[in-house]
Design a protein around this motif. Structure first.
Motif, PDB file in Angstrom:
ATOM      1  N   HIS A   1       0.826  -1.202   0.000  1.00  0.00           N
ATOM      2  CA  HIS A   1       0.000   0.000   0.000  1.00  0.00           C
ATOM      3  C   HIS A   1       0.864   1.257   0.000  1.00  0.00           C
ATOM      4  CE1 HIS A   1      -4.025  -1.586   0.204  1.00  0.00           C
ATOM      5  NE2 HIS A   1      -3.740  -2.349   1.246  1.00  0.00           N
ATOM      6  N   LEU A   2       1.952   1.240   0.774  1.00  0.00           N
ATOM      7  CA  LEU A   2       2.858   2.390   0.798  1.00  0.00           C
ATOM      8  C   LEU A   2       3.476   2.626  -0.581  1.00  0.00           C
ATOM      9  CD1 LEU A   2       4.629   1.849   4.235  1.00  0.00           C
ATOM     10  CD2 LEU A   2       3.041   3.697   3.642  1.00  0.00           C
ATOM     11  N   SER A   3       3.777   1.541  -1.275  1.00  0.00           N
ATOM     12  CA  SER A   3       4.307   1.658  -2.627  1.00  0.00           C
ATOM     13  C   SER A   3       3.284   2.307  -3.555  1.00  0.00           C
ATOM     14  CB  SER A   3       4.699   0.276  -3.152  1.00  0.00           C
ATOM     15  OG  SER A   3       5.224   0.352  -4.461  1.00  0.00           O
ATOM     16  N   LEU A   4       2.022   1.916  -3.426  1.00  0.00           N
ATOM     17  CA  LEU A   4       0.964   2.521  -4.237  1.00  0.00           C
ATOM     18  C   LEU A   4       0.778   3.995  -3.884  1.00  0.00           C
ATOM     19  CD1 LEU A   4      -1.683  -0.359  -4.179  1.00  0.00           C
ATOM     20  CD2 LEU A   4      -0.173   0.264  -6.067  1.00  0.00           C
ATOM     21  N   VAL A   5       0.857   4.309  -2.594  1.00  0.00           N
ATOM     22  CA  VAL A   5       0.757   5.705  -2.164  1.00  0.00           C
ATOM     23  C   VAL A   5       1.793   6.550  -2.894  1.00  0.00           C
ATOM     24  CG1 VAL A   5       1.185   7.278  -0.237  1.00  0.00           C
ATOM     25  CG2 VAL A   5      -0.277   5.282   0.091  1.00  0.00           C
ATOM     26  N   TYR A   6       3.025   6.057  -2.922  1.00  0.00           N
ATOM     27  CA  TYR A   6       4.087   6.815  -3.587  1.00  0.00           C
ATOM     28  C   TYR A   6       3.814   6.936  -5.088  1.00  0.00           C
ATOM     29  CZ  TYR A   6       8.658   8.480  -4.991  1.00  0.00           C
ATOM     30  OH  TYR A   6       9.667   9.236  -5.526  1.00  0.00           O
ATOM     31  N   ALA A   7       3.370   5.844  -5.697  1.00  0.00           N
ATOM     32  CA  ALA A   7       3.079   5.873  -7.137  1.00  0.00           C
ATOM     33  C   ALA A   7       2.018   6.922  -7.463  1.00  0.00           C
ATOM     34  CB  ALA A   7       2.621   4.493  -7.613  1.00  0.00           C
ATOM     35  N   PHE A   8       0.994   7.018  -6.623  1.00  0.00           N
ATOM     36  CA  PHE A   8      -0.100   7.946  -6.901  1.00  0.00           C
ATOM     37  C   PHE A   8       0.326   9.409  -6.803  1.00  0.00           C
ATOM     38  CE2 PHE A   8      -3.142   4.472  -5.182  1.00  0.00           C
ATOM     39  CZ  PHE A   8      -3.111   3.829  -6.401  1.00  0.00           C
ATOM     40  N   THR A   9       1.418   9.678  -6.070  1.00  0.00           N
ATOM     41  CA  THR A   9       1.864  11.067  -5.926  1.00  0.00           C
ATOM     42  C   THR A   9       2.732  11.527  -7.092  1.00  0.00           C
ATOM     43  OG1 THR A   9       3.895  10.492  -4.702  1.00  0.00           O
ATOM     44  CG2 THR A   9       1.868  10.784  -3.415  1.00  0.00           C
ATOM     45  N   VAL A  10       3.146  10.614  -7.960  1.00  0.00           N
ATOM     46  CA  VAL A  10       4.135  10.933  -8.999  1.00  0.00           C
ATOM     47  C   VAL A  10       3.638  11.989  -9.978  1.00  0.00           C
ATOM     48  CG1 VAL A  10       5.299   9.968 -11.021  1.00  0.00           C
ATOM     49  CG2 VAL A  10       5.396   8.765  -8.832  1.00  0.00           C
ATOM     50  N   HIS A  11       2.359  11.919 -10.340  1.00  0.00           N
ATOM     51  CA  HIS A  11       1.833  12.832 -11.358  1.00  0.00           C
ATOM     52  C   HIS A  11       1.428  14.187 -10.790  1.00  0.00           C
ATOM     53  CE1 HIS A  11       1.109   8.906 -13.462  1.00  0.00           C
ATOM     54  NE2 HIS A  11       1.685   9.593 -14.429  1.00  0.00           N
ATOM     55  N   GLY A  12       1.493  14.353  -9.468  1.00  0.00           N
ATOM     56  CA  GLY A  12       1.089  15.616  -8.848  1.00  0.00           C
ATOM     57  C   GLY A  12      -0.166  15.441  -8.011  1.00  0.00           C
ATOM     58  N   MET A  13      -0.373  16.382  -7.086  1.00  0.00           N
ATOM     59  CA  MET A  13      -1.483  16.286  -6.138  1.00  0.00           C
ATOM     60  C   MET A  13      -2.282  17.585  -6.157  1.00  0.00           C
ATOM     61  SD  MET A  13      -0.820  13.297  -4.545  1.00  0.00           S
ATOM     62  CE  MET A  13      -1.315  13.331  -2.829  1.00  0.00           C
ATOM     63  N   ASP A  14      -3.558  17.477  -5.902  1.00  0.00           N
ATOM     64  CA  ASP A  14      -4.448  18.629  -5.821  1.00  0.00           C
ATOM     65  C   ASP A  14      -5.034  18.687  -4.410  1.00  0.00           C
ATOM     66  OD1 ASP A  14      -7.381  19.774  -6.012  1.00  0.00           O
ATOM     67  OD2 ASP A  14      -6.293  20.584  -7.736  1.00  0.00           O
ATOM     68  N   ALA A  15      -4.861  19.829  -3.729  1.00  0.00           N
ATOM     69  CA  ALA A  15      -5.254  19.943  -2.324  1.00  0.00           C
ATOM     70  C   ALA A  15      -6.758  19.754  -2.125  1.00  0.00           C
ATOM     71  CB  ALA A  15      -4.818  21.297  -1.770  1.00  0.00           C
ATOM     72  N   SER A  16      -7.579  20.320  -3.010  1.00  0.00           N
ATOM     73  CA  SER A  16      -9.031  20.205  -2.835  1.00  0.00           C
ATOM     74  C   SER A  16      -9.496  18.763  -3.002  1.00  0.00           C
ATOM     75  CB  SER A  16      -9.758  21.114  -3.830  1.00  0.00           C
ATOM     76  OG  SER A  16      -9.456  20.754  -5.171  1.00  0.00           O
ATOM     77  N   TYR A  17      -8.914  18.049  -3.963  1.00  0.00           N
ATOM     78  CA  TYR A  17      -9.244  16.637  -4.128  1.00  0.00           C
ATOM     79  C   TYR A  17      -8.757  15.824  -2.929  1.00  0.00           C
ATOM     80  CZ  TYR A  17     -10.906  16.858  -8.970  1.00  0.00           C
ATOM     81  OH  TYR A  17     -11.649  17.089 -10.107  1.00  0.00           O
ATOM     82  N   ALA A  18      -7.586  16.169  -2.396  1.00  0.00           N
ATOM     83  CA  ALA A  18      -7.051  15.471  -1.228  1.00  0.00           C
ATOM     84  C   ALA A  18      -7.976  15.640  -0.029  1.00  0.00           C
ATOM     85  CB  ALA A  18      -5.655  15.990  -0.896  1.00  0.00           C
ATOM     86  N   LEU A  19      -8.485  16.855   0.179  1.00  0.00           N
ATOM     87  CA  LEU A  19      -9.395  17.099   1.298  1.00  0.00           C
ATOM     88  C   LEU A  19     -10.696  16.322   1.134  1.00  0.00           C
ATOM     89  CD1 LEU A  19      -8.884  20.937   1.863  1.00  0.00           C
ATOM     90  CD2 LEU A  19      -8.191  19.072   3.392  1.00  0.00           C
ATOM     91  N   ALA A  20     -11.185  16.251  -0.102  1.00  0.00           N
ATOM     92  CA  ALA A  20     -12.405  15.480  -0.362  1.00  0.00           C
ATOM     93  C   ALA A  20     -12.181  14.001  -0.075  1.00  0.00           C
ATOM     94  CB  ALA A  20     -12.856  15.686  -1.809  1.00  0.00           C
ATOM     95  N   GLY A  21     -11.033  13.491  -0.523  1.00  0.00           N
ATOM     96  CA  GLY A  21     -10.714  12.094  -0.262  1.00  0.00           C
ATOM     97  C   GLY A  21     -10.541  11.816   1.211  1.00  0.00           C
ATOM     98  N   LEU A  22      -9.896  12.734   1.912  1.00  0.00           N
ATOM     99  CA  LEU A  22      -9.680  12.562   3.353  1.00  0.00           C
ATOM    100  C   LEU A  22     -10.996  12.607   4.115  1.00  0.00           C
ATOM    101  CD1 LEU A  22      -7.680  12.271   5.672  1.00  0.00           C
ATOM    102  CD2 LEU A  22      -7.471  14.764   5.724  1.00  0.00           C
ATOM    103  N   ALA A  23     -11.901  13.500   3.694  1.00  0.00           N
ATOM    104  CA  ALA A  23     -13.200  13.592   4.366  1.00  0.00           C
ATOM    105  C   ALA A  23     -13.991  12.290   4.211  1.00  0.00           C
ATOM    106  CB  ALA A  23     -14.002  14.766   3.800  1.00  0.00           C
TER     107      ALA A  23
END
Length: 219
Positions: A97-119
């Protein structure tokens, strides 16, 4: 914009053929059948990932860590077959899972989408934690399960946060979410209620999610 496609390759066909036989083995409590068909089903998504990876334009770092995450998942699948292998399997899936976490960050992250996912996953995780953790009696195991829950939440959050940037948003998000949900049925089987439905719902979610994640390499 890269158009998402899902290739029905030989790996997908192997998993699709082995999964019903694995479910039947679980239903009839055939340990021999589980030892045969579970590794075959897992081999299928590894073969699918390898086939998808050949000749594609996927970023090398993304590909490397998706493949590593899938490989560690396959190791975890085998470890979970014997009762004694639960902690080892948990550890393998955790690193995967940690490996997948790192893979998903490679293309860039969006803060608003991250907050939605975290919620979303935070709310689910809170409910699941209150339901599950009191049933895990061993304190060491309870800490391990809590840590695992945090990591799989992070996997869904990072998969969500990178949706505006990744070339394969639908497969990435659905693969991560199905992987997350399948883990809940593993926990239910281990700590709450042993039922054939844990396998019959959890395993299709798991293998479907893994095949979708394997499909993210076909860019």
């Amino acid at each position: 914009m890269i158009q998402e496609t899902f290739a029905i390759n030989q790996g997908v066909k192997l998993t699709a053929a082995a999964l019903p036989l694995l479910l039947a083995s679980e239903y009839y409590q055939s340990r021999k059948g589980v030892w045969v068909f579970k590794p075959l089903a897992s081999l299928g998504f590894l073969l699918s990932a390898t086939a998808n990876h050949q000749g594609t334009a996927a970023l090398p770092v993304f590909s490397k860590y998706i493949l590593l995450g899938l490989g560690l998942g396959a190791v975890g699948d085998v470890c979970l077959i014997p009762k004694s292998g639960f902690l080892l399997g948990l550890g393998s899936f955790l690193v995967g899972h940690l490996s997948l976490v790192y893979a998903f960050t490679v293309h860039g992250m969006d803060a608003s989408y991250a907050l939605a996912g975290l919620a979303g996953t935070g709310a689910i995780g809170t409910i699941v934690g209150r339901w599950l953790l009191p049933k895990v009696k061993d304190p060491v195991m309870r800490k391990a399960v809590l840590g695992y829950m945090l990591v799989i939440t992070g996997m869904v959050v990072t998969a969500t946060a990178s949706l505006p940037h990744t070339p394969v948003p639908r497969q990435q998000y659905m693969g991560a979410l199905m992987f997350y949900l399948s883990d809940l049925f593993v926990a239910r089987q281990e700590f709450v209620t042993k039922s054939v439905w844990n396998s019959w719902i959890g395993l299709p979610l798991y293998y479907g999610g893994q095949l979708l994640l394997a499909g993210t390499l076909a860019q």
